[in-house]
Motif scaffolding. Sequence first.
Motif, PDB file in Angstrom:
ATOM      1  N   TYR A 152      42.725  44.075  48.790  1.00 42.23           N
ATOM      2  CA  TYR A 152      42.087  43.061  49.640  1.00 42.23           C
ATOM      3  C   TYR A 152      41.191  43.675  50.713  1.00 42.23           C
ATOM      4  O   TYR A 152      40.731  42.986  51.612  1.00 42.23           O
ATOM      5  CB  TYR A 152      43.160  42.169  50.289  1.00 42.23           C
ATOM      6  CG  TYR A 152      43.770  41.202  49.294  1.00 42.23           C
ATOM      7  CD1 TYR A 152      43.212  39.954  49.070  1.00 42.23           C
ATOM      8  CD2 TYR A 152      44.903  41.570  48.561  1.00 42.23           C
ATOM      9  CE1 TYR A 152      43.759  39.074  48.156  1.00 42.23           C
ATOM     10  CE2 TYR A 152      45.449  40.697  47.630  1.00 42.23           C
ATOM     11  CZ  TYR A 152      44.877  39.452  47.436  1.00 42.23           C
ATOM     12  OH  TYR A 152      45.413  38.583  46.524  1.00 42.23           O
ATOM     13  N   ASP A 189      45.146  34.999  37.196  1.00 44.94           N
ATOM     14  CA  ASP A 189      46.218  34.823  38.171  1.00 44.94           C
ATOM     15  C   ASP A 189      45.753  34.304  39.526  1.00 44.94           C
ATOM     16  O   ASP A 189      45.508  35.050  40.473  1.00 44.94           O
ATOM     17  CB  ASP A 189      47.017  36.124  38.330  1.00 44.94           C
ATOM     18  CG  ASP A 189      48.085  36.257  37.253  1.00 44.94           C
ATOM     19  OD1 ASP A 189      48.451  35.218  36.666  1.00 44.94           O
ATOM     20  OD2 ASP A 189      48.561  37.378  37.016  1.00 44.94           O
ATOM     21  N   THR A 190      45.645  32.992  39.589  1.00 42.04           N
ATOM     22  CA  THR A 190      45.396  32.303  40.851  1.00 42.04           C
ATOM     23  C   THR A 190      46.177  31.000  40.816  1.00 42.04           C
ATOM     24  O   THR A 190      46.338  30.390  39.759  1.00 42.04           O
ATOM     25  CB  THR A 190      43.894  32.033  41.059  1.00 42.04           C
ATOM     26  OG1 THR A 190      43.728  31.251  42.253  1.00 42.04           O
ATOM     27  CG2 THR A 190      43.285  31.273  39.882  1.00 42.04           C
ATOM     28  N   ASP A 192      45.321  28.351  42.510  1.00 40.79           N
ATOM     29  CA  ASP A 192      44.307  27.302  42.475  1.00 40.79           C
ATOM     30  C   ASP A 192      43.114  27.809  41.665  1.00 40.79           C
ATOM     31  O   ASP A 192      42.396  28.709  42.112  1.00 40.79           O
ATOM     32  CB  ASP A 192      43.879  26.975  43.908  1.00 40.79           C
ATOM     33  CG  ASP A 192      42.752  25.952  43.946  1.00 40.79           C
ATOM     34  OD1 ASP A 192      42.261  25.541  42.866  1.00 40.79           O
ATOM     35  OD2 ASP A 192      42.355  25.570  45.060  1.00 40.79           O
ATOM     36  N   GLN A 195      39.962  28.845  43.221  1.00 37.68           N
ATOM     37  CA  GLN A 195      39.965  29.970  44.159  1.00 37.68           C
ATOM     38  C   GLN A 195      39.931  31.303  43.412  1.00 37.68           C
ATOM     39  O   GLN A 195      40.292  31.365  42.229  1.00 37.68           O
ATOM     40  CB  GLN A 195      41.244  29.915  45.016  1.00 37.68           C
ATOM     41  CG  GLN A 195      41.310  28.715  45.949  1.00 37.68           C
ATOM     42  CD  GLN A 195      40.217  28.746  46.992  1.00 37.68           C
ATOM     43  OE1 GLN A 195      39.951  29.785  47.606  1.00 37.68           O
ATOM     44  NE2 GLN A 195      39.539  27.610  47.183  1.00 37.68           N
ATOM     45  N   PRO A 196      39.499  32.376  44.110  1.00 37.50           N
ATOM     46  CA  PRO A 196      39.502  33.694  43.456  1.00 37.50           C
ATOM     47  C   PRO A 196      40.920  34.086  43.017  1.00 37.50           C
ATOM     48  O   PRO A 196      41.908  33.597  43.561  1.00 37.50           O
ATOM     49  CB  PRO A 196      39.016  34.643  44.564  1.00 37.50           C
ATOM     50  CG  PRO A 196      38.348  33.787  45.569  1.00 37.50           C
ATOM     51  CD  PRO A 196      39.001  32.434  45.488  1.00 37.50           C
ATOM     52  N   THR A 197      40.964  34.988  42.049  1.00 38.79           N
ATOM     53  CA  THR A 197      42.258  35.442  41.552  1.00 38.79           C
ATOM     54  C   THR A 197      42.906  36.398  42.557  1.00 38.79           C
ATOM     55  O   THR A 197      42.243  36.953  43.428  1.00 38.79           O
ATOM     56  CB  THR A 197      42.082  36.177  40.219  1.00 38.79           C
ATOM     57  OG1 THR A 197      41.048  37.155  40.358  1.00 38.79           O
ATOM     58  CG2 THR A 197      41.703  35.214  39.111  1.00 38.79           C
ATOM     59  N   ASN A 198      44.200  36.584  42.403  1.00 34.66           N
ATOM     60  CA  ASN A 198      44.942  37.541  43.215  1.00 34.66           C
ATOM     61  C   ASN A 198      44.357  38.936  42.988  1.00 34.66           C
ATOM     62  O   ASN A 198      44.334  39.433  41.860  1.00 34.66           O
ATOM     63  CB  ASN A 198      46.416  37.482  42.815  1.00 34.66           C
ATOM     64  CG  ASN A 198      47.276  38.415  43.649  1.00 34.66           C
ATOM     65  OD1 ASN A 198      47.071  39.626  43.659  1.00 34.66           O
ATOM     66  ND2 ASN A 198      48.238  37.860  44.350  1.00 34.66           N
ATOM     67  N   LYS A 202      44.327  41.394  39.721  1.00 37.87           N
ATOM     68  CA  LYS A 202      43.047  41.668  39.060  1.00 37.87           C
ATOM     69  C   LYS A 202      42.810  43.172  38.962  1.00 37.87           C
ATOM     70  O   LYS A 202      42.301  43.671  37.948  1.00 37.87           O
ATOM     71  CB  LYS A 202      41.910  40.988  39.825  1.00 37.87           C
ATOM     72  CG  LYS A 202      40.546  41.062  39.130  1.00 37.87           C
ATOM     73  CD  LYS A 202      40.574  40.407  37.759  1.00 37.87           C
ATOM     74  CE  LYS A 202      39.220  40.235  37.099  1.00 37.87           C
ATOM     75  NZ  LYS A 202      38.258  41.285  37.231  1.00 37.87           N
ATOM     76  N   TYR A 226      50.740  33.551  37.110  1.00 40.38           N
ATOM     77  CA  TYR A 226      50.590  32.425  38.036  1.00 40.38           C
ATOM     78  C   TYR A 226      50.561  31.055  37.344  1.00 40.38           C
ATOM     79  O   TYR A 226      50.469  30.031  38.003  1.00 40.38           O
ATOM     80  CB  TYR A 226      49.323  32.592  38.874  1.00 40.38           C
ATOM     81  CG  TYR A 226      49.490  33.468  40.095  1.00 40.38           C
ATOM     82  CD1 TYR A 226      50.414  34.512  40.113  1.00 40.38           C
ATOM     83  CD2 TYR A 226      48.745  33.244  41.243  1.00 40.38           C
ATOM     84  CE1 TYR A 226      50.569  35.309  41.229  1.00 40.38           C
ATOM     85  CE2 TYR A 226      48.897  34.033  42.365  1.00 40.38           C
ATOM     86  CZ  TYR A 226      49.805  35.074  42.355  1.00 40.38           C
ATOM     87  OH  TYR A 226      49.949  35.852  43.472  1.00 40.38           O
ATOM     88  N   ALA A 230      50.121  27.213  38.811  1.00 31.76           N
ATOM     89  CA  ALA A 230      48.741  26.720  38.703  1.00 31.76           C
ATOM     90  C   ALA A 230      48.636  25.484  37.813  1.00 31.76           C
ATOM     91  O   ALA A 230      47.776  24.638  38.025  1.00 31.76           O
ATOM     92  CB  ALA A 230      47.839  27.830  38.166  1.00 31.76           C
TER      93      ALA A 230
END
Length: 306
Positions: A152, A189-190, A192, A195-198, A202, A226, A230
């Motif tokens: 991140y 893997d998100t 939502d 929204q961007p993936t984890n 990733k 996820y 999701a």
Amino acid sequence: MPQPHDAVPTGLSRRSVLAAAGLTAAGVAFQGSLGASNASAATTPAIFYSPHQDDEAIGMAGSILEHKAAGRPVYLVLVSKGENGGIAQNLNQTPCFLGDKCSAPNHYHELGWQETGTTPEVVSARTSEFTLSAKAIGVDKVINFKLSDSAYGTDSEYNTFVQQIMGKIRTLIQQYPGASHKFPAGWLDTIDPAQPTNATHKACSDAAYWLMKNGELTDVRFNHIYTYEAFSRDQRDRGADYVLNIPSSHMAKKRAAILAYNTWDPSRNLYTCGYHSVPTMLEEAYGDPREFVYMLPSKYRTGRGN
Ligand SMILES: [Zn+2]
Ligand SMILES: [Zn+2]
């Protein structure tokens, strides 16, 4: 429960071979995860990579047990240290956002854990949960990469993190030739889909992508972690190459692994970090005896945020 795939093992497509392998897994040991009759495949390990403490219990435990039942040694890797200030915040606060679902005595916890930077108490407690989960699943070996999660950070830090994961995987490729490697489907893997993936997930699938592209990895699968949060139940198998229907004896072990993330026992350094992080995902995975396995998509895009 709907059957997601035709049970006809035509052998013409990877998709149908995977489905056939899944069908035989319940009663008869299949050889290698593509159903190839390679005698050595049965004894080479299947290595599962969990980005964080909890992903293995949520979306991989059934697959791990499937491979174990087929006679494969199963190794479980914890990729990141699992630094997470949000979990410290949740466990530093009373009243708890989980209300009556919180399993701390009187739902009281003002732990005073470090909420920024390396979050040492969170890392330590999450890893205790992971160790208990791995034991419940019955893996043959636990491997902790202990990588600081920089997924991140800046783009450059993200890329460095991917490189670090690749370096660690290369060591395992050398150590265990012929092993199969199982990653999170990070591109999915998100919680939502808007929204961007984890980013940590990733980074793991990006590492796998580059190693496959280099020809260093060949036998690779991806589990969608996820999906349980999701998507509603009837949507979770969308696009999966193989849906594993987890036998009840394996599901009991998977549930025990999930419960490791909701066990309050300070004498064992257990503080329900998992449940104070992703309660819905743990509950949904607990109630759904399926896992969702993918091949690498042909149009895979590397990098964070897609
Ligand atoms: Zn995760
Ligand atoms: Zn609580």
